[in-house]
Scaffold this motif. Sequence first.
Motif, PDB file in Angstrom:
ATOM      1  N   GLY A   1       0.742  -1.046  -0.014  1.00 45.78           N
ATOM      2  CA  GLY A   1      -0.128   0.060   0.147  1.00 45.78           C
ATOM      3  C   GLY A   1       0.817   1.285   0.082  1.00 45.78           C
ATOM      4  N   LEU A   2       2.191   1.215  -0.005  1.00 50.09           N
ATOM      5  CA  LEU A   2       2.903   2.412  -0.097  1.00 50.09           C
ATOM      6  C   LEU A   2       3.000   2.984  -1.291  1.00 50.09           C
ATOM      7  CD1 LEU A   2       5.226   3.945   1.532  1.00 50.09           C
ATOM      8  CD2 LEU A   2       7.005   2.604   0.516  1.00 50.09           C
ATOM      9  N   ARG A   3       2.636   4.373  -1.185  1.00 54.28           N
ATOM     10  CA  ARG A   3       2.305   5.175  -2.379  1.00 54.28           C
ATOM     11  C   ARG A   3       3.115   6.515  -2.303  1.00 54.28           C
ATOM     12  NH1 ARG A   3       0.524   0.886  -3.373  1.00 54.28           N
ATOM     13  NH2 ARG A   3      -1.646   0.335  -4.232  1.00 54.28           N
ATOM     14  N   ARG A   4       3.339   7.283  -3.763  1.00 56.82           N
ATOM     15  CA  ARG A   4       3.743   8.501  -3.629  1.00 56.82           C
ATOM     16  C   ARG A   4       2.473   9.438  -4.153  1.00 56.82           C
ATOM     17  NH1 ARG A   4       8.587  10.540  -2.308  1.00 56.82           N
ATOM     18  NH2 ARG A   4       9.738   9.078  -3.087  1.00 56.82           N
ATOM     19  N   CYS A   5       2.361  10.544  -3.513  1.00 57.43           N
ATOM     20  CA  CYS A   5       1.173  11.514  -3.954  1.00 57.43           C
ATOM     21  C   CYS A   5       1.213  11.780  -5.431  1.00 57.43           C
ATOM     22  CB  CYS A   5       1.048  12.560  -3.014  1.00 57.43           C
ATOM     23  SG  CYS A   5      -0.330  13.693  -3.287  1.00 57.43           S
ATOM     24  N   GLU A   6       0.251  11.863  -6.198  1.00 54.25           N
ATOM     25  CA  GLU A   6       0.434  12.236  -7.646  1.00 54.25           C
ATOM     26  C   GLU A   6      -0.055  13.518  -7.903  1.00 54.25           C
ATOM     27  OE1 GLU A   6      -2.116   9.500  -9.845  1.00 54.25           O
ATOM     28  OE2 GLU A   6      -1.649   7.719  -8.876  1.00 54.25           O
ATOM     29  N   ALA A   7      -0.273  14.278  -6.876  1.00 55.39           N
ATOM     30  CA  ALA A   7      -0.621  15.753  -7.035  1.00 55.39           C
ATOM     31  C   ALA A   7       0.822  16.732  -7.372  1.00 55.39           C
ATOM     32  CB  ALA A   7      -1.073  16.501  -5.731  1.00 55.39           C
ATOM     33  N   ASP A   8       0.648  17.621  -8.331  1.00 52.46           N
ATOM     34  CA  ASP A   8       1.549  18.388  -8.635  1.00 52.46           C
ATOM     35  C   ASP A   8       2.321  19.182  -7.524  1.00 52.46           C
ATOM     36  OD1 ASP A   8       1.175  17.879 -11.251  1.00 52.46           O
ATOM     37  OD2 ASP A   8      -0.106  19.533 -11.858  1.00 52.46           O
ATOM     38  N   ASN A   9       3.468  19.117  -7.413  1.00 54.16           N
ATOM     39  CA  ASN A   9       4.215  19.885  -6.216  1.00 54.16           C
ATOM     40  C   ASN A   9       4.012  18.963  -5.070  1.00 54.16           C
ATOM     41  OD1 ASN A   9       4.838  21.887  -8.194  1.00 54.16           O
ATOM     42  ND2 ASN A   9       3.050  22.838  -7.684  1.00 54.16           N
TER      43      ASN A   9
ATOM     44  N   ARG B   1       5.419  15.748  -2.912  1.00 56.05           N
ATOM     45  CA  ARG B   1       6.257  14.167  -2.868  1.00 56.05           C
ATOM     46  C   ARG B   1       5.817  13.495  -1.733  1.00 56.05           C
ATOM     47  NH1 ARG B   1       8.196  12.474  -6.895  1.00 56.05           N
ATOM     48  NH2 ARG B   1      10.214  11.712  -5.881  1.00 56.05           N
ATOM     49  N   ARG B   2       4.736  13.643  -1.091  1.00 54.31           N
ATOM     50  CA  ARG B   2       4.678  12.906   0.136  1.00 54.31           C
ATOM     51  C   ARG B   2       4.463  11.364  -0.011  1.00 54.31           C
ATOM     52  NH1 ARG B   2       1.888  15.152   5.188  1.00 54.31           N
ATOM     53  NH2 ARG B   2       2.457  17.212   5.097  1.00 54.31           N
ATOM     54  N   LEU B   3       4.972  10.625   0.759  1.00 51.08           N
ATOM     55  CA  LEU B   3       4.571   9.422   0.883  1.00 51.08           C
ATOM     56  C   LEU B   3       3.332   8.979   1.744  1.00 51.08           C
ATOM     57  CD1 LEU B   3       8.339   7.988   1.099  1.00 51.08           C
ATOM     58  CD2 LEU B   3       7.023   7.664  -0.849  1.00 51.08           C
ATOM     59  N   TYR B   4       2.655   7.968   1.408  1.00 57.13           N
ATOM     60  CA  TYR B   4       1.569   7.466   2.095  1.00 57.13           C
ATOM     61  C   TYR B   4       1.111   6.140   2.198  1.00 57.13           C
ATOM     62  CZ  TYR B   4      -1.260   7.784  -2.071  1.00 57.13           C
ATOM     63  OH  TYR B   4      -1.905   7.771  -3.070  1.00 57.13           O
ATOM     64  N   LEU B   5       0.242   5.554   2.858  1.00 57.69           N
ATOM     65  CA  LEU B   5       0.066   4.435   3.022  1.00 57.69           C
ATOM     66  C   LEU B   5      -1.603   4.214   2.377  1.00 57.69           C
ATOM     67  CD1 LEU B   5       1.305   1.460   3.714  1.00 57.69           C
ATOM     68  CD2 LEU B   5       0.196   1.837   5.943  1.00 57.69           C
ATOM     69  N   ASP B   6      -1.604   3.589   1.374  1.00 52.65           N
ATOM     70  CA  ASP B   6      -3.248   3.515   0.978  1.00 52.65           C
ATOM     71  C   ASP B   6      -3.777   2.251   1.267  1.00 52.65           C
ATOM     72  OD1 ASP B   6      -5.359   3.633  -0.764  1.00 52.65           O
ATOM     73  OD2 ASP B   6      -4.480   2.994  -2.692  1.00 52.65           O
ATOM     74  N   THR B   7      -4.667   2.607   2.338  1.00 58.21           N
ATOM     75  CA  THR B   7      -5.796   1.543   2.766  1.00 58.21           C
ATOM     76  C   THR B   7      -7.012   1.529   2.330  1.00 58.21           C
ATOM     77  OG1 THR B   7      -6.133   2.851   4.942  1.00 58.21           O
ATOM     78  CG2 THR B   7      -4.217   1.559   5.012  1.00 58.21           C
ATOM     79  N   SER B   8      -7.354   2.355   1.478  1.00 54.51           N
ATOM     80  CA  SER B   8      -8.444   2.562   0.744  1.00 54.51           C
ATOM     81  C   SER B   8      -8.878   1.255   0.050  1.00 54.51           C
ATOM     82  CB  SER B   8      -8.784   3.595  -0.278  1.00 54.51           C
ATOM     83  OG  SER B   8      -7.956   3.360  -1.728  1.00 54.51           O
TER      84      SER B   8
ATOM     85  N   GLY C   1     -10.029  -1.226  -2.857  1.00 52.26           N
ATOM     86  CA  GLY C   1      -9.576  -1.163  -3.943  1.00 52.26           C
ATOM     87  C   GLY C   1      -8.290  -0.878  -4.146  1.00 52.26           C
ATOM     88  N   ARG C   2      -7.520   0.121  -3.260  1.00 52.80           N
ATOM     89  CA  ARG C   2      -6.448   0.690  -3.303  1.00 52.80           C
ATOM     90  C   ARG C   2      -6.257   1.691  -4.445  1.00 52.80           C
ATOM     91  NH1 ARG C   2      -2.257  -2.450  -0.471  1.00 52.80           N
ATOM     92  NH2 ARG C   2      -3.338  -3.150   1.323  1.00 52.80           N
ATOM     93  N   ARG C   3      -7.110   2.500  -4.618  1.00 56.51           N
ATOM     94  CA  ARG C   3      -7.432   3.370  -5.472  1.00 56.51           C
ATOM     95  C   ARG C   3      -6.930   4.770  -5.219  1.00 56.51           C
ATOM     96  NH1 ARG C   3     -12.966   1.556  -8.677  1.00 56.51           N
ATOM     97  NH2 ARG C   3     -11.983  -0.472  -9.306  1.00 56.51           N
TER      98      ARG C   3
ATOM     99  N   SER D   1      -3.844  13.286   0.642  1.00 57.82           N
ATOM    100  CA  SER D   1      -4.841  13.748   1.206  1.00 57.82           C
ATOM    101  C   SER D   1      -5.932  14.275   0.408  1.00 57.82           C
ATOM    102  CB  SER D   1      -4.543  14.861   2.246  1.00 57.82           C
ATOM    103  OG  SER D   1      -5.595  15.524   2.906  1.00 57.82           O
ATOM    104  N   SER D   2      -7.205  13.701   0.495  1.00 54.83           N
ATOM    105  CA  SER D   2      -8.233  14.185  -0.289  1.00 54.83           C
ATOM    106  C   SER D   2      -8.669  15.403   0.035  1.00 54.83           C
ATOM    107  CB  SER D   2      -9.550  13.197  -0.167  1.00 54.83           C
ATOM    108  OG  SER D   2     -10.478  13.628  -0.916  1.00 54.83           O
ATOM    109  N   GLU D   3      -8.425  15.828   1.143  1.00 54.38           N
ATOM    110  CA  GLU D   3      -9.069  17.416   1.369  1.00 54.38           C
ATOM    111  C   GLU D   3      -8.098  18.364   1.139  1.00 54.38           C
ATOM    112  OE1 GLU D   3      -8.976  14.620   3.625  1.00 54.38           O
ATOM    113  OE2 GLU D   3     -10.967  14.220   3.790  1.00 54.38           O
ATOM    114  N   VAL D   4      -6.796  18.028   1.017  1.00 54.37           N
ATOM    115  CA  VAL D   4      -5.758  19.037   0.788  1.00 54.37           C
ATOM    116  C   VAL D   4      -5.294  18.904  -0.768  1.00 54.37           C
ATOM    117  CG1 VAL D   4      -3.568  19.913   1.429  1.00 54.37           C
ATOM    118  CG2 VAL D   4      -4.750  18.973   3.154  1.00 54.37           C
TER     119      VAL D   4
END
Length: 234
Positions: A149-157, A159-166, A168-170, A175-178
């Motif tokens: 579940g380790l991921r890199r944020c796809e947003a521009d600018n 580079r946060r790493l996060y754990l995807d526990t959603s 379907g892992r989608r 952060s959805s809010e940020v």
Amino acid sequence: MAAGKSSYDWRFDSGRPCLDLVATGIGTSGACELLDGAERLADWLVAAGLVPSGTHLGAVDDTWVVRFRQLRAGVERLLTAELGGHRAESALERVNALAAAAPPGLRAVRGGSGTLVRTLSADPECGALLAVVARDVVELLTDPVARAGLRRCEADNCRRLYLDTSRGRRRRWCSSEVCGNRERVARHRRRAAAGALTDAGTSGDAGRPADAGTSGRAGTEAVAPAVPDAGADA
């Protein structure tokens, strides 16, 4: 929180303490250095839950800041390498060495209301708190489910790493809010700008003259519909 800093500075939506530490660095989210002094580090240790609220952290100084930044850099190198299918052996050795130390001892004591609350058995040492983060890295990378579940944020600018526990892992953003909201706003603006360009292009056709073959009959004769060939299917 340290004076003059908003709670937005500390975001704990990465999913693991080690990832939250990485997120305090320059370039992870377009932000400045968040661990910019001993007071800020002490603030983060409490906010991140590495020590209970009210823990005496008078020993935190600039040497602690240096050591936590060094661990942060090593963790980021290691996790980035793992995501890319590469190895970062020196960073792995450093994490393993720090993880070998004992974490702070815990005690349960009676709070003001008589309920049991968590506290430390002694004032924490820097090495013990580094061990907490390093052990979290080891647990993350040796757990196949968590590692997947380790991921890199796809947003521009960002580079946060996060754990995807959603389901379907989608999950695409740290952060959805940020970051997710920023991307949705940017996408809306791009669509609006594209629509404006399209409207401008079509409105320019309104002033163009009709084709030479029909301009002489404009307004006086309707164009007859096409008639199918006699031999065509009904």
